[in-house]
Design an enzyme around this catalytic site. Sequence first.
Site, PDB file in Angstrom:
ATOM      1  N   TYR A 143      64.356 -75.827 -72.463  1.00  0.00           N
ATOM      2  CA  TYR A 143      63.566 -74.831 -73.204  1.00  0.00           C
ATOM      3  C   TYR A 143      63.998 -74.716 -74.669  1.00  0.00           C
ATOM      4  O   TYR A 143      63.787 -73.685 -75.309  1.00  0.00           O
ATOM      5  CB  TYR A 143      63.580 -73.452 -72.512  1.00  0.00           C
ATOM      6  CG  TYR A 143      62.757 -73.438 -71.241  1.00  0.00           C
ATOM      7  CD1 TYR A 143      63.258 -74.006 -70.070  1.00  0.00           C
ATOM      8  CD2 TYR A 143      61.468 -72.914 -71.220  1.00  0.00           C
ATOM      9  CE1 TYR A 143      62.498 -74.039 -68.908  1.00  0.00           C
ATOM     10  CE2 TYR A 143      60.712 -72.939 -70.054  1.00  0.00           C
ATOM     11  CZ  TYR A 143      61.231 -73.500 -68.916  1.00  0.00           C
ATOM     12  OH  TYR A 143      60.482 -73.535 -67.770  1.00  0.00           O
ATOM     13  N   HIS A 160      49.254 -69.775 -65.657  1.00  0.00           N
ATOM     14  CA  HIS A 160      48.935 -71.199 -65.456  1.00  0.00           C
ATOM     15  C   HIS A 160      47.887 -71.433 -64.377  1.00  0.00           C
ATOM     16  O   HIS A 160      47.782 -72.529 -63.837  1.00  0.00           O
ATOM     17  CB  HIS A 160      50.201 -72.001 -65.124  1.00  0.00           C
ATOM     18  CG  HIS A 160      51.285 -71.910 -66.161  1.00  0.00           C
ATOM     19  ND1 HIS A 160      51.031 -72.093 -67.497  1.00  0.00           N
ATOM     20  CD2 HIS A 160      52.606 -71.646 -66.051  1.00  0.00           C
ATOM     21  CE1 HIS A 160      52.167 -71.949 -68.172  1.00  0.00           C
ATOM     22  NE2 HIS A 160      53.129 -71.668 -67.321  1.00  0.00           N
ATOM     23  N   HIS A 180      56.728 -69.714 -62.955  1.00  0.00           N
ATOM     24  CA  HIS A 180      58.093 -69.208 -62.790  1.00  0.00           C
ATOM     25  C   HIS A 180      58.176 -68.234 -61.622  1.00  0.00           C
ATOM     26  O   HIS A 180      58.338 -67.018 -61.791  1.00  0.00           O
ATOM     27  CB  HIS A 180      58.584 -68.571 -64.095  1.00  0.00           C
ATOM     28  CG  HIS A 180      58.583 -69.545 -65.232  1.00  0.00           C
ATOM     29  ND1 HIS A 180      58.653 -69.184 -66.538  1.00  0.00           N
ATOM     30  CD2 HIS A 180      58.510 -70.904 -65.228  1.00  0.00           C
ATOM     31  CE1 HIS A 180      58.631 -70.263 -67.305  1.00  0.00           C
ATOM     32  NE2 HIS A 180      58.535 -71.318 -66.524  1.00  0.00           N
TER      33      HIS A 180
END
Length: 475
Positions: A201, A330, A359
């Site tokens: 990330y 998403h 997540h």
Amino acid sequence: MEHLPIPLPLVSLLVAVFSIGQICFCNGGWSSNFVRDDYLSLDMPFDSDVFQVPKGYNAPQQVHITQGDHVGKGVIISWITTEEPGSSSVTYWPEEQESNKLQAHGYFLTYNFFNYTSGYIHHCTLQDLEFDTKYYYVVGIGNTTRQFWFRTPPPLGPDVPYTFGLIGDLGQTYNSNTTLRHYELSPRKGYAILYVGDLSYADDYPFHDNTRWDTWGRFTERVAAYQPWIWTAGNHEIDFAPELGESRAFKVYTSRYHVPYKASGSTSPLWYSIKRASAYVIVMSSYSAFGKYTPQYKWLEKELPKVNRTETPWLIVLMHSPIYSSYVTHYMEGEPIRVIYEKWFVEYKVDVVFAGHVHAYERSERVSNIAYDIVNGMCKPINDESAPVYITVGDGGNLEGLATEMTEPQPRYSAFREASFGHGILDIKNRTHAYFSWNRNQDGYAVEADSVWLHNRYWTPSSQSEAASHHAAFR
Ligand SMILES: *[C@@H]1O[C@H](CO)[C@@H](O)[C@H](O)[C@H]1NC(C)=O
Ligand SMILES: *[C@@H]1O[C@H](CO)[C@@H](O)[C@H](O)[C@H]1NC(C)=O
Ligand SMILES: *[C@@H]1O[C@H](CO)[C@@H](O)[C@H](O)[C@H]1NC(C)=O
Ligand SMILES: *[C@@H]1O[C@H](CO)[C@@H](O)[C@H](O)[C@H]1NC(C)=O
Ligand SMILES: *[C@@H]1O[C@H](CO)[C@@H](O)[C@H](O)[C@H]1NC(C)=O
Ligand SMILES: [Fe+2]
């Protein structure tokens, strides 16, 4: 806990599995409404213990290994030096044969990203190792040396037990550290990690601060230097930033993390396959062209018929973006890839598809949605004994936090979903049985928050669906 219309046989299971939190028995499976303190998902600071640079002149850091050939007799060893290139060679020997020291020679590369210049990134492949053998290895020859070890997998075979860890979207927060610790301490010992994408990330930082790639490499070394991580590229590996003069997608990821893609006839490190013990693992790229006639499509078209289920009964697919995910975040992103590839997963009886990206955790029933032909209106997921189970483990614990919002009602195909950080374990027993379990970080390392027996789709295709043992009638 309010009273819910739960069929009797499920009650004991529910009590066992969900001793905490609230369960909603909706249209589909179970949504755990476990509400926890929203403790911050903060990256560990630069001066954290897990990021410490090893002592000594030009000491190798960020040591990590992955499989280095198609069958498990090869290992790619990678590490970074910073003061000078130093040696790219590795000295290694089988346990108890220290007199039998061998040497392999690798090479190093460097890259620039905006105003960042990488250290010297070394990659060295050890080949023709003995199966099922512990090897010691030393890197940093000529300057500060560091010694590690790994164990090669047993030879391929249909009934070879083998245990994989499943981790995705790890990042480098305090939660990431818990995920890794629970994996390390798990009573079910993983021998290799199937990593479903999104590593450091670093791209969440201004200018994609690549020093966060270095901290991630140092953080994960404590596991990645000792057992192979089978890499999948996620969206955080794309690093496409033309505004910074950086337009070569995946440059950073492919410079730092090598995979044995040529061994499976692939032309790109972003999609490839490996065999390991009783498993055949196919890695796909959600962020590379995948339409008909593209290199990835043509490779997979030739790859799937090659899988010999007598040699490797367990056919596993890894990709970053899930095909079946009922979270709001998403939502539908995996749809284009589903439209093209789902029918192959059913035709070739893929056992399980693991993904990350969202997540949270989710496990599907065995369903397919492949009947639609534009005009027939048949466009709903249906029970399908030949279909894979789809499992999302994008819950490694990165700084972006949890995906807590779920689509309602829970779709019928979704067997279980919970927005908590954690990791999975796939414990293959033999050609017919594998046990999948999911650990949530809040429970300590030994508690399984969800689990399911997977019955191999090739060897037990018409046996009672494993989902049925967890769940009342699906349709
Ligand atoms: C890169 O540029 C940014 C923005 O100007 C600056 O903050 C940072 O310190 C620079 N990093 C290096 C390694 O020069
Ligand atoms: C570090 O190791 C390299 C490779 O063996 C060697 O050429 C170099 O002289 C060493 N540097 C120092 C300062 O010892
Ligand atoms: C990360 O976890 C390791 C292993 O449990 C522990 O030793 C270390 O102190 C932790 N570091 C941070 C910053 O939480
Ligand atoms: C499949 O693997 C088995 C076991 O290794 C082997 O005996 C058989 O010949 C293989 N089949 C094909 C078509 O290669
Ligand atoms: C395969 O493993 C399962 C689960 O451990 C066990 O119940 C079964 O008997 C095993 N099958 C054979 C043929 O050993
Ligand atoms: Fe992602």
